[in-house]
Design a protein around this motif. Structure first.
Motif, PDB file in Angstrom:
ATOM      1  N   ALA A  49      44.144  45.388  89.646  1.00 49.28           N
ATOM      2  CA  ALA A  49      42.911  45.826  88.988  1.00 49.28           C
ATOM      3  C   ALA A  49      42.815  47.341  88.944  1.00 49.28           C
ATOM      4  N   PHE A  50      43.340  48.005  89.967  1.00 46.58           N
ATOM      5  CA  PHE A  50      43.323  49.473  89.995  1.00 46.58           C
ATOM      6  C   PHE A  50      44.425  50.062  89.121  1.00 46.58           C
ATOM      7  N   VAL A  51      45.613  49.490  89.189  1.00 45.74           N
ATOM      8  CA  VAL A  51      46.753  50.047  88.445  1.00 45.74           C
ATOM      9  C   VAL A  51      46.593  49.845  86.943  1.00 45.74           C
ATOM     10  N   ILE A  52      46.025  48.712  86.546  1.00 47.76           N
ATOM     11  CA  ILE A  52      45.918  48.430  85.108  1.00 47.76           C
ATOM     12  C   ILE A  52      44.984  49.424  84.422  1.00 47.76           C
ATOM     13  N   ALA A  53      43.989  49.942  85.171  1.00 41.81           N
ATOM     14  CA  ALA A  53      43.111  50.963  84.595  1.00 41.81           C
ATOM     15  C   ALA A  53      43.880  52.256  84.335  1.00 41.81           C
ATOM     16  N   ILE A  54      44.795  52.577  85.240  1.00 44.51           N
ATOM     17  CA  ILE A  54      45.614  53.782  85.061  1.00 44.51           C
ATOM     18  C   ILE A  54      46.605  53.592  83.912  1.00 44.51           C
TER      19      ILE A  54
END
Length: 411
Positions: free
Chosen positions: A137-142
Motif C-alpha cells: 500500500a505504501f510502495v504503490i503510492a510511490i
C-alpha cells in the motif's frame, strides 16, 4: 491477462513501429512460451526484476521530461488551457456518486483478484502476508507518481515542435500510447530505451503471473476437484500446459476489441467487485453461505449488471437507476451502479443460502436433490441397554469423563 497484452502491444508498437495486431501476438507468444518453460520460477524471478526496473528507470526519466525545452511548467498547465485541456480535471456535483462508486470498485474489487491471494497465501506466515500488504500500500503510492508526471508532461508539451508532430497524442486518439510516446520523443535515446524497456519488462512479468493465476484456477479448482478427481501428476502437468496456451490465446484475442488499457482495467475490476467480492465476503463472514446461494448470486449479479449497462463497451442501459439522464441519445447512469449490483449479489447469496438450508432441513425438498450436501444430518441416538454389566461400564466411562469430554462425535 487482456490488460497485460494490451499494455505490451502498445509499448512494442512504439518501439518496433509495427501494427498493434502483430505486436500483441508477438508479446503474447513470448509470455506463453517462457511461462510454459519457466512455470512458477519465471513468475518469482521476473517479479523481482520488474519492481527494480520499473522503480529506477521511470524515476530516471522524470528529470529529462520535466526539463525538456518544448515542455511548459506542469503547474501552469494543470488548470490552464495551454496546448490542450488542463491535465487536472474537475469534479462535477452530479458525478460525485459515480466517483465514489469507482473508488469502491478499484479499492474493494482488487481484493478479490486471484493474483493478490496467490501472493498472500504463498507467504511463510500470516504476519508476513499482512506486512506484505501494508508495504504494498505504501510502495504503490510511490510507484504511481511517475506515470502521473508523465501524463502531466504529455499534456504540457507543444508536440508540434517535436518529431511526433501535431496534433497531440490525445487529439489523435492515442491515449493508450502516451507513456511510450512521451519517453521516445521527449528523452534522449539511451534514456528512452531504458524507460520503455522497463515498462515492457514490467508488463511481461505481470502477464506470466496472470497466465499462471488463471491456469491454477482451472486446473486445481475445476479440473482436479470436479472434472477428474483421480487425475495423476503427469496428467495435471499437461492440463496446466494446455490451459496456459488456451488462456493466452483467448486473452490476446479479447484485446483486439479495444486497445484502451483503462477500459480493460475497469472491466476487470468491475467483474471482480460486482460478482466475486460479494462471494468472498459471504464465504468469510457468513457461515450460512452454501453452493445454492453462490450459484443464484452469480446469475442474479450478472443479470443485474448487464441490465444496468456499460457505455465503455457499448452495453445499453435497460435498468435505469435514479439520476439516469439521456445525453446525445445515450443513457448515462449517475448512480453508483456497481455498488448497487454488489449489494444485490450479496443479499441474493445470503437469502438463497438460508432458503436452501430451510427447505432441505425441513423436508420441503427431497434429500436426493441436495447436490451441495447442505442438509444437517442429526445423529441417531444410541439405544439404552438394560444389561447390568453394560450399565456399569457406562457409569465408569461417565465417571472418567467428568471433565465434559464428548464420548460421541457432536455435529
Amino acid at each position: 491477462m487482456c490488460l497485460r497484452v494490451c499494455l505490451t502491444g502498445a509499448t512494442m508498437t512504439v518501439i518496433l513501429d509495427l501494427p498493434y495486431f502483430y505486436c500483441a501476438w508477438i508479446s503474447s507468444a513470448v509470455a506463453i512460451i517462457y511461462t510454459l518453460l519457466g512455470g512458477l520460477y519465471s513468475v518469482a524471478y521476473t517479479d523481482i526484476i520488474q519492481l527494480s526496473l520499473i522503480f529506477f528507470s521511470l524515476w530516471l526519466c522524470i528529470p529529462f521530461l520535466l526539463l525538456h525545452p518544448n515542455t511548459s511548467n506542469i503547474g501552469q498547465t494543470a488548470f490552464n488551457h495551454t496546448y490542450q485541456e488542463p491535465w487536472v480535471g474537475t469534479l462535477e456535483r452530479d458525478m460525485v456518486w459515480k466517483w465514489i462508486d469507482d473508488f469502491l470498485m478499484l479499492g474493494l474489487g482488487s481484493v478479490s483478484f486471484q493474483t493478490f491471494h496467490q501472493r498472500t497465501l504463498s507467504a511463510s506466515s500470516s504476519v508476513t502476508a499482512q506486512l506484505t500488504c501494508y508495504a504494498a500500500a505504501f510502495v504503490i503510492a510511490i510507484l504511481g507518481i511517475p506515470p502521473v508526471l508523465v501524463g502531466a508532461v504529455a499534456a504540457s508539451t507543444d508536440w508540434n515542435l517535436t518529431q511526433y508532430g501535431s496534433p497531440a497524442p490525445y487529439m489523435r486518439g492515442n491515449q493508450s500510447l502516451v507513456l511510450p510516446l512521451t519517453l521516445q520523443y521527449l528523452t534522449p535515446p539511451y534514456i528512452s530505451i531504458i524507460g520503455i524497456g522497463a515498462v515492457a519488462a514490467a508488463v511481461m512479468s505481470s502477464m506470466d503471473s496472470a497466465l499462471l493465476s488463471a491456469t491454477s484456477i482451472f486446473s486445481s479448482n475445476i479440473y482436479k476437484n470436479i472434472l477428474h478427481k483421480q487425475a495423476s501428476n503427469y496428467e495435471m502437468q499437461w492440463v496446466i500446459r494446455v490451459t496456459v496456451v488456451v488462456v493466452g490465446l483467448v486473452g490476446t484475442s479479447l484485446t483486439f476489441y479495444t486497445n484502451s488499457t483503462l477500459v480493460l482495467w475497469i472491466l476487470g475490476a468491475d467483474v471482480s467487485y460486482t460478482l466475486i467480492f460479494p462471494h468472498l465476503v459471504s464465504v468469510l463472514f457468513f457461515k450460512v453461505t452454501n453452493g445454492y446461494g453462490a450459484t443464484v448470486g452469480y446469475i442474479a449479479g450478472l443479470t443485474i449488471r448487464i441490465l444496468l449497462g456499460e457505455n465503455a463497451i457499448g452495453l445499453p442501459v435497460v435498468l435505469q437507476l435514479p439520476g439516469c439522464t439521456l445525453e446525445d441519445g445515450v443513457y448515462i447512469q449517475k448512480s453508483p451502479v456497481r455498488t448497487f449490483c454488489m449489494f444485490c449479489t450479496l443479499v441474493t447469496i445470503l437469502v438463497f443460502s438460508m432458503l436452501a438450508l430451510f427447505m432441505f432441513n425441513h423436508g420441503l425438498l427431497p434429500e436426493r436433490w441436495d447436490l451441495f450436501k447442505v442438509k444437517c444430518n442429526v445423529p441417531v441416538p444410541v439405544p439404552v441397554t438394560e444389561n447390568p454389566k453394560e450399565e456399569a461400564e457406562s457409569e465408569a466411562e461417565c465417571h472418567e469423563n467428568r471433565h465434559g469430554v464428548a464420548l460421541q462425535p457432536m455435529l
